[in-house]
Motif scaffolding. Structure first.
Motif, PDB file in Angstrom:
ATOM      1  N   VAL A 162       9.684   9.172 -11.630  1.00  0.00           N
ATOM      2  CA  VAL A 162       9.977   7.802 -12.199  1.00  0.00           C
ATOM      3  C   VAL A 162       9.798   8.167 -13.888  1.00  0.00           C
ATOM      4  CG1 VAL A 162       7.424   6.988 -12.074  1.00  0.00           C
ATOM      5  CG2 VAL A 162       9.359   5.484 -12.466  1.00  0.00           C
ATOM      6  N   ASP A 163      10.458   7.380 -14.830  1.00  0.00           N
ATOM      7  CA  ASP A 163      10.249   7.156 -16.061  1.00  0.00           C
ATOM      8  C   ASP A 163       9.458   6.051 -16.192  1.00  0.00           C
ATOM      9  OD1 ASP A 163      10.156   6.683 -18.839  1.00  0.00           O
ATOM     10  OD2 ASP A 163      12.521   6.649 -19.007  1.00  0.00           O
ATOM     11  N   PRO A 164       8.052   6.307 -16.487  1.00  0.00           N
ATOM     12  CA  PRO A 164       7.201   5.283 -16.644  1.00  0.00           C
ATOM     13  C   PRO A 164       7.383   4.212 -17.543  1.00  0.00           C
ATOM     14  CG  PRO A 164       5.875   7.355 -17.003  1.00  0.00           C
ATOM     15  CD  PRO A 164       7.545   7.712 -16.852  1.00  0.00           C
ATOM     16  N   THR A 165       7.937   4.443 -18.558  1.00  0.00           N
ATOM     17  CA  THR A 165       8.221   3.343 -19.599  1.00  0.00           C
ATOM     18  C   THR A 165       9.226   2.419 -19.091  1.00  0.00           C
ATOM     19  OG1 THR A 165      10.141   4.698 -20.639  1.00  0.00           O
ATOM     20  CG2 THR A 165       7.941   5.104 -21.474  1.00  0.00           C
ATOM     21  N   LYS A 166       9.978   2.653 -17.884  1.00  0.00           N
ATOM     22  CA  LYS A 166      10.918   1.634 -17.324  1.00  0.00           C
ATOM     23  C   LYS A 166      10.350   0.744 -16.425  1.00  0.00           C
ATOM     24  CE  LYS A 166      14.992   4.336 -18.663  1.00  0.00           C
ATOM     25  NZ  LYS A 166      16.083   5.111 -18.032  1.00  0.00           N
ATOM     26  N   LEU A 167       8.983   1.052 -16.116  1.00  0.00           N
ATOM     27  CA  LEU A 167       8.124   0.240 -14.876  1.00  0.00           C
ATOM     28  C   LEU A 167       8.120  -1.122 -15.020  1.00  0.00           C
ATOM     29  CD1 LEU A 167       5.628   2.862 -13.868  1.00  0.00           C
ATOM     30  CD2 LEU A 167       7.570   2.273 -12.540  1.00  0.00           C
ATOM     31  N   GLU A 168       7.842  -1.826 -14.267  1.00  0.00           N
ATOM     32  CA  GLU A 168       7.863  -3.542 -14.265  1.00  0.00           C
ATOM     33  C   GLU A 168       6.932  -4.108 -13.053  1.00  0.00           C
ATOM     34  OE1 GLU A 168      12.147  -5.689 -15.241  1.00  0.00           O
ATOM     35  OE2 GLU A 168      12.467  -3.996 -13.570  1.00  0.00           O
ATOM     36  N   VAL A 169       6.622  -5.013 -13.286  1.00  0.00           N
ATOM     37  CA  VAL A 169       5.432  -5.566 -12.375  1.00  0.00           C
ATOM     38  C   VAL A 169       6.368  -5.954 -11.138  1.00  0.00           C
ATOM     39  CG1 VAL A 169       4.226  -7.580 -11.704  1.00  0.00           C
ATOM     40  CG2 VAL A 169       3.931  -6.736 -14.090  1.00  0.00           C
ATOM     41  N   GLY A 170       5.705  -5.505  -9.910  1.00  0.00           N
ATOM     42  CA  GLY A 170       6.328  -5.562  -8.793  1.00  0.00           C
ATOM     43  C   GLY A 170       7.210  -4.238  -8.055  1.00  0.00           C
ATOM     44  N   ASP A 171       7.087  -3.370  -9.082  1.00  0.00           N
ATOM     45  CA  ASP A 171       7.581  -1.981  -8.643  1.00  0.00           C
ATOM     46  C   ASP A 171       6.537  -1.412  -7.754  1.00  0.00           C
ATOM     47  OD1 ASP A 171       9.854  -1.885  -9.956  1.00  0.00           O
ATOM     48  OD2 ASP A 171       9.236  -0.999 -11.780  1.00  0.00           O
ATOM     49  N   ILE A 172       6.842  -0.259  -6.542  1.00  0.00           N
ATOM     50  CA  ILE A 172       5.992   0.450  -5.915  1.00  0.00           C
ATOM     51  C   ILE A 172       5.918   1.705  -6.455  1.00  0.00           C
ATOM     52  CG2 ILE A 172       5.527   1.013  -3.434  1.00  0.00           C
ATOM     53  CD1 ILE A 172       7.001  -1.451  -2.576  1.00  0.00           C
ATOM     54  N   VAL A 173       4.987   2.115  -6.750  1.00  0.00           N
ATOM     55  CA  VAL A 173       4.830   3.672  -7.328  1.00  0.00           C
ATOM     56  C   VAL A 173       3.841   4.309  -6.344  1.00  0.00           C
ATOM     57  CG1 VAL A 173       5.364   2.886  -9.559  1.00  0.00           C
ATOM     58  CG2 VAL A 173       3.048   2.780  -8.935  1.00  0.00           C
ATOM     59  N   LEU A 174       4.036   5.609  -6.497  1.00  0.00           N
ATOM     60  CA  LEU A 174       3.141   6.654  -6.122  1.00  0.00           C
ATOM     61  C   LEU A 174       2.245   7.212  -7.321  1.00  0.00           C
ATOM     62  CD1 LEU A 174       2.880   8.559  -3.457  1.00  0.00           C
ATOM     63  CD2 LEU A 174       4.153  10.420  -4.581  1.00  0.00           C
ATOM     64  N   ALA A 175       0.975   6.905  -7.028  1.00  0.00           N
ATOM     65  CA  ALA A 175       0.130   6.971  -8.401  1.00  0.00           C
ATOM     66  C   ALA A 175      -1.007   7.698  -7.635  1.00  0.00           C
ATOM     67  CB  ALA A 175      -0.278   5.712  -8.740  1.00  0.00           C
ATOM     68  N   ARG A 176      -1.951   8.556  -8.498  1.00  0.00           N
ATOM     69  CA  ARG A 176      -3.295   9.019  -8.031  1.00  0.00           C
ATOM     70  C   ARG A 176      -4.244   8.231  -8.654  1.00  0.00           C
ATOM     71  NH1 ARG A 176      -4.164  13.813  -5.932  1.00  0.00           N
ATOM     72  NH2 ARG A 176      -6.249  14.798  -6.322  1.00  0.00           N
ATOM     73  N   VAL A 177      -5.347   7.875  -7.761  1.00  0.00           N
ATOM     74  CA  VAL A 177      -6.256   7.174  -8.005  1.00  0.00           C
ATOM     75  C   VAL A 177      -7.393   7.688  -7.286  1.00  0.00           C
ATOM     76  CG1 VAL A 177      -7.249   4.776  -7.944  1.00  0.00           C
ATOM     77  CG2 VAL A 177      -4.778   5.033  -8.138  1.00  0.00           C
ATOM     78  N   ALA A 178      -8.549   8.071  -8.148  1.00  0.00           N
ATOM     79  CA  ALA A 178      -9.886   8.332  -7.491  1.00  0.00           C
ATOM     80  C   ALA A 178      -9.674   9.533  -6.682  1.00  0.00           C
ATOM     81  CB  ALA A 178     -10.690   7.422  -6.740  1.00  0.00           C
ATOM     82  N   GLY A 179      -8.713  10.698  -7.012  1.00  0.00           N
ATOM     83  CA  GLY A 179      -8.526  11.897  -6.422  1.00  0.00           C
ATOM     84  C   GLY A 179      -7.683  11.714  -5.372  1.00  0.00           C
ATOM     85  N   THR A 180      -7.172  10.660  -4.922  1.00  0.00           N
ATOM     86  CA  THR A 180      -6.137  10.467  -3.650  1.00  0.00           C
ATOM     87  C   THR A 180      -4.734   9.868  -4.176  1.00  0.00           C
ATOM     88  OG1 THR A 180      -7.927  10.137  -2.314  1.00  0.00           O
ATOM     89  CG2 THR A 180      -5.952   9.614  -1.305  1.00  0.00           C
ATOM     90  N   THR A 181      -3.610  10.126  -3.658  1.00  0.00           N
ATOM     91  CA  THR A 181      -2.308   9.644  -3.950  1.00  0.00           C
ATOM     92  C   THR A 181      -1.925   8.840  -2.873  1.00  0.00           C
ATOM     93  OG1 THR A 181      -1.841  11.933  -5.177  1.00  0.00           O
ATOM     94  CG2 THR A 181       0.010  10.414  -4.599  1.00  0.00           C
ATOM     95  N   TYR A 182      -1.501   7.443  -3.480  1.00  0.00           N
ATOM     96  CA  TYR A 182      -1.238   6.416  -2.722  1.00  0.00           C
ATOM     97  C   TYR A 182      -0.022   5.712  -3.126  1.00  0.00           C
ATOM     98  CZ  TYR A 182      -5.925   6.276  -0.690  1.00  0.00           C
ATOM     99  OH  TYR A 182      -7.226   6.577  -0.182  1.00  0.00           O
ATOM    100  N   LEU A 183       0.680   4.901  -2.434  1.00  0.00           N
ATOM    101  CA  LEU A 183       1.706   4.032  -2.864  1.00  0.00           C
ATOM    102  C   LEU A 183       1.090   2.712  -3.192  1.00  0.00           C
ATOM    103  CD1 LEU A 183       4.584   4.369  -0.309  1.00  0.00           C
ATOM    104  CD2 LEU A 183       4.680   5.147  -2.686  1.00  0.00           C
ATOM    105  N   HIS A 184       1.153   2.356  -4.243  1.00  0.00           N
ATOM    106  CA  HIS A 184       0.709   0.765  -5.029  1.00  0.00           C
ATOM    107  C   HIS A 184       1.510  -0.075  -5.598  1.00  0.00           C
ATOM    108  CE1 HIS A 184      -3.650   1.780  -4.661  1.00  0.00           C
ATOM    109  NE2 HIS A 184      -3.311   3.118  -5.100  1.00  0.00           N
TER     110      HIS A 184
END
Length: 90
Positions: free
Chosen positions: A16-38
Motif C-alpha cells: 500500500v501507498d500509506p499516503t492514500k489511505l482513508e478511514v474505513g480501509d482494511i490494512v495489514l499492520a504490525r502492532v505489539a510484535g504481531t501482524t494483523y488486519l485492522h
C-alpha cells in the motif's frame, strides 16, 4: 455485530501507498510484535500515523506508516471498493 472478515475467509493483500489511505480501509499492520488486519478509524497525515480499530468500535491504537504493510483488496474474491487505487506501484 458481524465481522468484516470472518475466520477462514480468503483475503487478498497488496503493498500500500500509506499516503492514500482513508478511514474505513482494511490494512495489514504490525502492532505489539504481531501482524494483523485492522480497520483504519482515523488518520493523522502530518505525523504519518493511522489509528487502527476493530469493526466493533474498539480502538487498538496508533501506528506509523512504516508499520502498515498492505491493504486488503478483496475478500473471498470480492473486490474492496477503491482499494486498488491505493496499491503501491513499483
Amino acid at each position: 455485530m458481524v465481522p468484516l472478515i470472518r475466520s477462514r475467509q480468503l483475503v487478498t493483500v497488496a503493498p500500500v501507498d500509506p499516503t492514500k489511505l482513508e478511514v474505513g480501509d482494511i490494512v495489514l499492520a504490525r502492532v505489539a510484535g504481531t501482524t494483523y488486519l485492522h480497520l483504519i478509524s482515523a488518520l493523522n497525515a502530518s505525523t504519518g500515523r493511522v489509528q487502527i480499530s476493530n469493526n466493533r468500535g474498539r480502538v487498538n491504537g496508533w501506528t506509523n506508516y512504516a508499520r502498515v504493510y498492505g491493504i486488503c483488496t478483496a475478500i473471498d474474491g470480492v473486490p474492496r471498493p477503491r482499494s486498488l487505487d491505493k496499491v503501491r506501484q513499483p
